[in-house]
Design a protein around this motif. Structure first.
Motif, PDB file in Angstrom:
ATOM      1  N   TYR A   4       0.734  -1.229   0.077  1.00 56.97           N
ATOM      2  CA  TYR A   4      -0.086   0.007   0.124  1.00 56.97           C
ATOM      3  C   TYR A   4       0.867   1.273   0.175  1.00 56.97           C
ATOM      4  O   TYR A   4       0.664   2.163  -0.620  1.00 56.97           O
ATOM      5  N   ILE A  12      -0.108   5.640  -7.024  1.00 55.64           N
ATOM      6  CA  ILE A  12      -1.465   5.029  -7.354  1.00 55.64           C
ATOM      7  C   ILE A  12      -2.582   5.593  -6.240  1.00 55.64           C
ATOM      8  O   ILE A  12      -2.192   5.556  -5.351  1.00 55.64           O
ATOM      9  N   SER A  13      -3.633   5.641  -7.023  1.00 57.83           N
ATOM     10  CA  SER A  13      -4.860   6.060  -6.378  1.00 57.83           C
ATOM     11  C   SER A  13      -5.941   4.804  -6.360  1.00 57.83           C
ATOM     12  O   SER A  13      -6.250   4.400  -7.329  1.00 57.83           O
ATOM     13  N   LEU A  14      -6.114   4.302  -5.224  1.00 55.79           N
ATOM     14  CA  LEU A  14      -7.207   3.443  -5.193  1.00 55.79           C
ATOM     15  C   LEU A  14      -8.489   3.831  -5.730  1.00 55.79           C
ATOM     16  O   LEU A  14      -8.865   4.799  -5.097  1.00 55.79           O
ATOM     17  N   TYR A 115      -3.030  -6.484  -4.948  1.00 55.57           N
ATOM     18  CA  TYR A 115      -3.899  -6.145  -5.695  1.00 55.57           C
ATOM     19  C   TYR A 115      -4.228  -6.904  -7.077  1.00 55.57           C
ATOM     20  O   TYR A 115      -5.428  -6.621  -7.727  1.00 55.57           O
ATOM     21  N   GLN A 210     -11.507   8.081  -8.643  1.00 53.58           N
ATOM     22  CA  GLN A 210     -11.851   7.617  -7.379  1.00 53.58           C
ATOM     23  C   GLN A 210     -13.259   7.214  -7.245  1.00 53.58           C
ATOM     24  O   GLN A 210     -14.195   8.241  -7.666  1.00 53.58           O
ATOM     25  N   SER A 213     -13.871   2.118  -8.082  1.00 51.39           N
ATOM     26  CA  SER A 213     -13.512   0.653  -7.714  1.00 51.39           C
ATOM     27  C   SER A 213     -14.683  -0.415  -7.626  1.00 51.39           C
ATOM     28  O   SER A 213     -15.924   0.195  -7.269  1.00 51.39           O
ATOM     29  N   SER A 228      -9.847  -1.471 -10.507  1.00 53.21           N
ATOM     30  CA  SER A 228      -9.250  -1.623  -8.951  1.00 53.21           C
ATOM     31  C   SER A 228      -8.184  -0.398  -8.590  1.00 53.21           C
ATOM     32  O   SER A 228      -8.663   0.313  -7.653  1.00 53.21           O
ATOM     33  N   TYR A 229      -7.343   0.146  -9.463  1.00 51.01           N
ATOM     34  CA  TYR A 229      -6.651   1.298  -9.402  1.00 51.01           C
ATOM     35  C   TYR A 229      -6.187   2.383 -10.533  1.00 51.01           C
ATOM     36  O   TYR A 229      -6.199   1.638 -11.473  1.00 51.01           O
ATOM     37  N   ASN A 232      -2.541   8.394  -8.853  1.00 56.12           N
ATOM     38  CA  ASN A 232      -3.115   9.331  -7.817  1.00 56.12           C
ATOM     39  C   ASN A 232      -2.902  10.978  -8.335  1.00 56.12           C
ATOM     40  O   ASN A 232      -1.869  11.141  -8.948  1.00 56.12           O
TER      41      ASN A 232
END
Length: 259
Positions: A4, A12-14, A115, A210, A213, A228-229, A232
């Motif tokens: 993470y 990366i932004s989830l 992930y 964002q 997901s 998934s992602y 960011n």
């Protein structure tokens, strides 16, 4: 370093933030995607997308459950049959979640998350009533390859600009082009797994963002993957492809869990 933290360093932004987003898309025709689910927490906040795969099961992303917003899991609900999630439409069905089934390989010892296993089943407390607004989406029948350069679509409720603050009330959708696995691997290194993941490339104007997901990526009218992602700070970043988990790879696991 746990995955993470590494993802955050990479940028990366989830995609399952409390804001949701479809960038550069259009408003969906109301109820044109009757399989779509809005996964919400207390006070009816949309936090992830999902897909109804049986009257009593929704498929989404595993990391949605790990966000701080989910500390009050008793208030975790799925809304089906929605177009405008900020209105109490007669078409909507709001159903509480009875059980969360994350893939067991997603999280290891509460530290590092993989992930490439970012997939989760939600067992609903009550069965959904199937009608013209709410329908089950059949899963792909086998683990096949999804070629690059194919146009696919994804829908959700949310941001219409990369730096927006509030999500859209109504469902929006966007068409995206799949990227070659080798280029996904080149960008995301060993955090991209070609066997279990696919990715799409942004043209700088179109993307999921964002909050999306768990929303299904639809290719040729069939669900191929779960969002998934993404990158960011800018969901429309051209360098880092947007990543999805392949549904077909997990068919044995899904069938085992739902019976």
């Amino acid at each position: 370093m746990v995955l993470y933290a590494f993802l955050l360093l990479l940028g990366i932004s989830l995609a399952g933030g409390m804001e949701s987003g479809i960038i550069g898309g259009k408003v969906s025709k109301p109820h044109s995607r009757p399989y779509m689910a809005s996964i919400q927490v207390e006070n009816k906040h949309h936090t992830c997308g999902g897909m109804l795969i049986r009257e009593d099961y929704v498929l989404t992303a595993a990391h949605c459950l790990n966000r701080s917003a989910f500390s009050g899991r008793g208030n975790f609900e799925v809304v089906l049959g929605a177009h405008n999630i900020h209105q109490d439409e007669k078409s909507q069905q709001r159903i509480k979640v009875l059980k969360y089934i994350q893939h067991p390989k997603f999280q290891s010892d509460n530290t590092e998350k993989d992930y490439s296993y970012d997939i989760m089943l939600l067992k609903l407390k009550n069965k959904a009533k199937v009608n013209k607004f709410v329908k089950v989406m059949p899963l792909p029948k086998k683990n096949g390859k999804t070629p690059a350069n194919v146009k696919c679509s994804i829908a959700g409720w949310g941001l219409t600009t990369p730096k927006g603050v509030e999500g859209s009330n109504v469902m929006r959708e966007v068409t995206l082009i799949l990227q070659e696995n080798s280029k996904c691997k080149e960008s995301w290194q060993h955090y991209f797994n070609s066997e279990r993941m696919i990715c799409s490339v942004s043209d700088g104007k179109h993307a999921f963002c964002q909050g999306d997901s768990g929303s299904p990526l639809i290719c040729n009218t069939k669900p191929q993957a779960i969002a998934s992602y993404t990158y960011n700070g800018s969901c429309v970043n051209k360098t880092y492809p947007q990543v999805y988990v392949k549904i077909s790879h997990f068919l044995p696991w899904i069938k085992k869990k739902i019976g």
